[in-house]
Every structure is written in C-alpha cells, then in structure tokens.
Design an enzyme around this catalytic site. Structure first.
Site, short mmCIF file in Angstrom:
data_model
loop_
_atom_site.label_atom_id
_atom_site.label_comp_id
_atom_site.label_asym_id
_atom_site.label_seq_id
_atom_site.Cartn_x
_atom_site.Cartn_y
_atom_site.Cartn_z
N PRO A 197 -32.87 20.57 3.56
CA PRO A 197 -32.42 20.26 2.20
C PRO A 197 -31.42 21.30 1.70
O PRO A 197 -31.33 22.40 2.26
CB PRO A 197 -33.72 20.28 1.37
N PRO A 198 -30.70 20.98 0.65
CA PRO A 198 -29.76 21.96 0.09
C PRO A 198 -30.48 23.20 -0.42
O PRO A 198 -31.57 23.11 -1.01
CB PRO A 198 -29.07 21.19 -1.05
N GLY A 201 -31.07 27.79 3.04
CA GLY A 201 -30.60 28.97 3.75
C GLY A 201 -29.88 28.68 5.05
O GLY A 201 -29.80 29.56 5.91
N THR A 203 -26.54 28.08 5.57
CA THR A 203 -25.33 28.89 5.64
C THR A 203 -25.67 30.38 5.73
O THR A 203 -24.97 31.15 6.40
CB THR A 203 -24.45 28.62 4.41
N HIS A 418 -47.85 12.77 -28.45
CA HIS A 418 -47.35 12.26 -27.17
C HIS A 418 -47.67 13.24 -26.03
O HIS A 418 -48.24 12.86 -24.99
CB HIS A 418 -45.84 12.04 -27.27
N GLU A 419 -47.34 14.51 -26.23
CA GLU A 419 -47.58 15.50 -25.17
C GLU A 419 -49.06 15.79 -25.00
O GLU A 419 -49.52 16.04 -23.89
CB GLU A 419 -46.81 16.79 -25.48
N HIS A 422 -50.44 13.14 -22.67
CA HIS A 422 -50.18 13.45 -21.26
C HIS A 422 -51.15 14.51 -20.75
O HIS A 422 -51.71 14.38 -19.65
CB HIS A 422 -48.74 13.99 -21.11
#
Length: 646
Positions: A197-198, A201, A203, A418-419, A422
């Site tokens: 993945p980007p 490491g 490079t 709302h939070e 969750h």
C-alpha cells in the site's frame, strides 16, 4: 549559479562590452575634440611666441604653450613647420610615427559593429546546435545516477518491515561478495518488485539499497518513459540499459512501475500503442536474447493487479517483496526511528502510541510524530509530551478541531444525542471495537465523531463483528428517532447509511455471508479499471439474483437498525446521561464514558476531559461527511481493519 541567471549571462556580458566600447570611443573623441586646434591657429601661436615646446610624430604635432596648456594639430605634407619653430626658439622633439597602433585601434573601432554582429550570429548558431542536440537527446534515458553524497539512507533507517529488508539485504550482499552465492550455483535475481500500500516504505527501501550498495545506483520513475511521440519510450528503455551495462554491476530502481507496465490490449480502445511498445522493449531488455549480466532492476508499485503477466514471470521480476502496513511491534520500531531528533518528555510511551495506531503506515507514523512536534511547538514547550501525541493522533484520525463554528443549543443537543447513540450501541453490542473517544466538536469534515479503535492488529473480521458494526452505524439515527421522532430526524446519518449499505453489499456479494445466496461472488471485479470488463462481469448476474441480493442487503440493514433500537431502548437513561455529559464537556474518552454510565462526574480524567470555554464552545448537527474514510481495498476481498470514526 541559478539557472535563470545563467540564461541571461551571455546577454549581460555582451551589453557590458558594448557599453565599454561606446564609452571609450566617446571619451577618446571628446578628448581629441577638446585639445585639437587648426594648423593656422598653431602658426599664429608660434609667431606670437606663445608655444614653448612641440613633439612631432610624422604629420601629427602635439605641443605645450607657455602657460602649460597642451594642444594638438596636424600638419599637411607640403608644410615645413620646423624652420618656423626654430625661428621662434621653440623646443622641438621628434618621435617615430606610431601609425600601426593607431591603425589597429581605428580598425577595431570601425569593425566593432560587424564583429558584434558576427558574435551574435555565432551565439545563436551554437544555441541552435545545442537545441538540435537536445532534440536528439529526446530519446535518451532520464535515469539519474545517485552520487555518494545523496545516498544518506541506510538499512538502519528502515524499521517495521524486517522480512522485506532481509530480501533486499541479500541483494546488497551478493553485489559485495558474489562468490559466496556462485559457489553453490546461485544466481542473482534479475528483478525485484516491491509491492504494498502507499506509504509503507517501498521507496525508502530503495533509498536504503542505494545507501548500502557499493555499486552505481540509477533511479527513474515509470512515467518518465512515456511521451506523446511514438518510439520515444522504447528508445529511453534501450538507452537506460545501455548506461546500466556500461556501469555494471549496478542497480536500476523504477518507481511507480504501474505507469509503464499495465496489461497490454486491455480497455475499450485496444490499449496505448506507445506505452505497449515501451513495455515490450522493457520485457526484451530484462529477459531477451541479450543477457544483462550484473544489472539488477528494483521496481515499486502499489497496483500489482494491473501489471502485465509477462512482466511478473520468473526471469524478469524473480521476486515479489510484499511491504505491508507494520504490526504493533513494527510501528513501535518506526516511531523510534522518527523520534531520534525529537526531544521527548519522560511520560512518552511509544508502546502505547503504537498500540493506539492500528492500520497506520510508516508515512502515517512519520506524520504523527511531525504533528505532535508542531503541537508542542505551538504551545511553546521544550519537549513533546504524551498528550501532544494523543492530540496529534486525534487530529489525524478525526480531523482538526473547528471551534470557530458556533451553533445554537438545539443543534448542539441533537449532535450530542446522535453521537451518544453511536457510543452506546458500540458499548453494548458484542463484537464492536472498544470505544476510544466521543466528541461533538467539529473535526475535519465531521460535525461530530465517535471513534473506536481495535485492541490489536486485525487481519480479518467475523460475521458477528461486521453485523455489530452495522448496528453501531445506525445508533446515531435511531437515537434521533427515539428523542425527536421519525419526522424530525436530520441528514446527519447520511454517511452512516451509505457506509452501512456498502458494507452489507460486500457481505452478500463478496464475502459469502448470506445463507440464501451462498458463498459465491456476485460483485464485479474491483481490480479491473476498465468499464468494459466491469459491464461484462456484472451482466452475468440475472434479474432474479439481483433481486435476491437487494433483499438480503435490506434484511441485514433492517436487522442492524432493529438491534440498535433494542439496545437504546434498554439504555435510554444512559443515553440521556451521556448526552448531558457531552453537552457539558464536548469531548469524552473511553474512561470518561464509563464514569458517566456509573453516575460519576468525569471531571479531569486521564483523557484530558475538561469543561469548555463557553465563549469558544461549538457544536453542530451531524454531517453527512464523517471522519476519515477507511480503505477497504486489498486482495482476496479481505476487509482490512482501520480505525473508523462514525
């Protein structure tokens, strides 16, 4: 010397030369004009005994009057001034004529414009030749050879990816002592492909090879080969390998190989002929009739799925080194590398930071250390503390705080409910990741965030854990319905619904988690980037199967919503209690939430909870865009876990 100054340097020199000659000519003319007299005036001065001495150089006469004034004149050939001068006792000095010097100077002055024109023509002709040479250089390779000064990275600077580093250390050992491997018949790999993945490491590993290897190291990007002119890319590939052979043994690093090595003949238009010719030349150079002894190709890509199969076979890229996101031990090692030059407070525990950053890549961890340093610098601290790292982690995971967005009390209360919804569903539905933090302060694109972090690195999720996440996603909307009614819900759950729908679709179409449809893959191939292939694959799904998929997705969503309603219905008092605490403190950590649920005041807990400044306090309605998006990519359809704000 700067390039823009070097460009105008010839014109600056030319202007100075012109100005010098003009000033010399002007000064010489003015001097002659100021001292020169006519021959008749000269005779008058001689007859009036005003001339003290003269110097004769051919027909040129220079003299001095009795008062010391100097003058000059020119006598005709028929004149005989000597007798006249002797009659009036004028001292006479005769010098040989310097007509040659005067002639050269006069010729130089007269020919200067022509010489200047010739110089300008020669200059532009040389520029034209260099331009033609530049055109001829168009097909030359853009690979750059790194000097010893630029090879600063070492293997000791690479941490957290020990297996990948070991593979590349073997290449360096082979270049240093090839006999150790050749005695047993071993040959050096012709190519090594770094896949991951980007930000993991890849490079950096290549830079470490350049720093450790005692051989020439060339670096180039895959996009440097591709041009709009046909044949240029193939020419650059040939030239690159010619340079490499001249400096063998050597290493050539090609970054972003997918820009060059995409599959041939794919897509609606039959592919790109220039790119395919370039790829064909690369294939021939890597493993064709001519052997490239001592030339090792190291390439990096985060899209191995789009590479041409001929490029991936043994003999070309013999090894594929996977560079994954680091585990908890790898993250700790990476953090220790990045904090070498950072003054740390004694309370900083890198193990705790590593455990709290699952899913972070090496680049993410470097950014975390940098953000913590910036936060400490803004607070004018001498060292970076653990709290600075926590604040930096929250900023990266949830976005920067936006306390300037002042909202009214009603919107603030809606956000808190709302939070809190969750958070309660996350706590009381088994299978969810542990709760990390709740905030109603706008962060990034989120108007409110509930963050959960896994206790350890996860490489796969069970079905009950995914359904628990679905229920947690609907906790916010269900809390709004319970408190304000179905008609007064806001758009804040838009992003929750979108993510829940996508997750349910993947459960049905990719992961085989539906009993009615079974363990079959019904989704299009996500790895294909061309529209034609996706349309062909999706057309295999019949209308009846598509209807079943929609029914199963709807069933999973309905079950998740019902589960959230059941949990919040049982813990309605906790919902009000947690909402009240959020309105008072705006941000609560996991320990603070536990205190609130026990009926205690969170006060100034370990997570830094404190009452906000009412003059700067802010809250907002839940937004459709919440938090940092999770990367759900990966091979094999695996769900890659990552901290996810909701």
């Amino acid at each position: 010397m700067p390039d823009h100054f070097r460009k105008f340097l010839p014109w600056i020199i030319l202007g100075l030369v012109v100005a010098m000659f003009l000033s010399l000519g002007q000064g010489f003319g003015e001097q002659k004009k100021g001292n020169e007299v006519s021959y008749s005036q000269f005779l008058q001065r001689v007859e009036s005994d005003r001339v003290d001495s003269v110097t004769m150089k051919g027909n040129a006469i220079e003299g001095r009057l009795n008062d010391g004034t100097r003058f000059s004149t020119f006598a005709p050939d028929s004149a005989k001034p000597v007798e006249k001068l002797r009659q009036h006792d004028v001292r006479i000095q005769v010098q040989p004529s310097e007509s040659g010097e005067t002639t050269v100077w006069s010729i130089l002055i007269s020919w200067f414009p022509m010489l200047l024109l010739i110089g300008v023509v020669i200059y532009f002709m040389s520029r034209a030749r260099s331009g033609a040479g530049g055109a001829m250089q168009f097909g030359k390779s853009k690979a750059k050879m790194l000097t010893e000064d630029s090879r600063k990275a070492k293997f000791e600077d690479v941490a957290g990816i020990d297996e990948a580093k070991q593979e590349l250390e073997e290449i360096v050992d082979y270049l240093r002592d090839p006999g150790k491997f050749q005695r047993l018949g071993g040959e050096i790999p012709r190519g090594m492909l770094l896949v991951g993945p980007p930000g993991t490491g890849k490079t950096l590993l290549a830079r470490a090879i350049a720093g450790e290897a005692e051989v020439p190291f060339f670096t180039i990007s895959g996009s440097d080969f591709i041009e709009m002119f046909v044949g240029v890319g193939a020419s650059r590939v040939r030239d690159m390998f010619e340079q490499a052979k001249k400096n063998s043994p050597c290493i050539v690093f090609i970054d972003e190989l997918d820009a060059l090595g995409r599959k041939r003949g794919a897509g609606l238009g039959g592919g790109n002929d220039e790119r395919e010719q370039t790829l064909n030349q690369l294939l021939a150079e890597m493993d064709g009739f001519e052997k490239n002894e001592g030339v090792i190709i190291v390439a990096a890509t985060n899209r191995p799925d789009v590479l041409d199969p001929a490029l991936m076979r043994p003999g070309r890229f013999d090894r594929q080194v996977v560079v994954p996101n680091p585990d908890v031990l790898g993250r700790e090692q990476i953090l220790r590398v990045h904090v070498r030059k950072v003054p740390l407070s004694p309370d900083v525990d890198l193990k705790v930071i590593a455990r709290g950053t699952p899913g972070f890549s090496g680049a993410d961890l470097a950014n975390l250390v940098n953000e913590a340093s910036l936060i400490a610098a803004r607070a004018t601290k001498r060292v970076v503390t653990q709290r600075d790292f926590e604040m930096a982690k929250d900023k990266l995971l949830m976005g920067a705080e936006k306390r300037s967005m002042v909202m009214d009390e009603e919107e603030k209360e809606r956000t808190a409910y709302h939070e809190a919804g969750h958070a309660l569903v996350s706590l009381f539905v088994p299978g969810n990741d542990p709760l990390h933090k709740i905030t109603i302060i706008p962060r990034g694109q989120a108007m409110g965030v509930t963050m959960a972090l896994p206790e350890k690195d996860r490489y796969g999720y069970q079905k009950n854990e995914i359904t628990a996440r679905l229920a947690m996603m609907f906790g916010g909307r269900v809390a709004e319905e319970i408190i304000y009614g179905h008609e007064d819900v806001t758009t804040g759950a838009g992003d929750d619904i979108k993510k829940a729908t996508e997750l349910a679709q993947r459960m049905v179409t990719e992961w085989g988690m539906s009993e009615r449809l079974g363990p079959l893959r019904y989704a299009g191939n996500d790895q294909e980037v061309f529209l034609g292939d996706q349309l062909t694959r999706e057309s295999h799904v019949s209308e009846h199967t598509a209807r079943l998929i929609d029914e199963e997705v709807r069933r999973l969503i309905d079950e998740a919503e019902s589960r959230a309603k059941e949990v919040l219905g049982k813990h309605l008092d906790d919902l009000h209690r947690l909402t009240k605490a959020l309105l008072e403190y705006e941000t609560l950590g996991s320990e603070d939430v536990q205190k609130v649920l026990k009926g205690e005041d969170p006060g100034h807990g370990d997570s830094g909870t404190q009452k906000p400044d009412t003059a700067k306090s802010s809250a907002s309605v839940p937004s459709a865009g919440k938090g940092k998006p999770r990367d759900e990519g990966g091979t094999g359809g695996d769900w890659e876990p990552e901290p996810q704000p909701t």
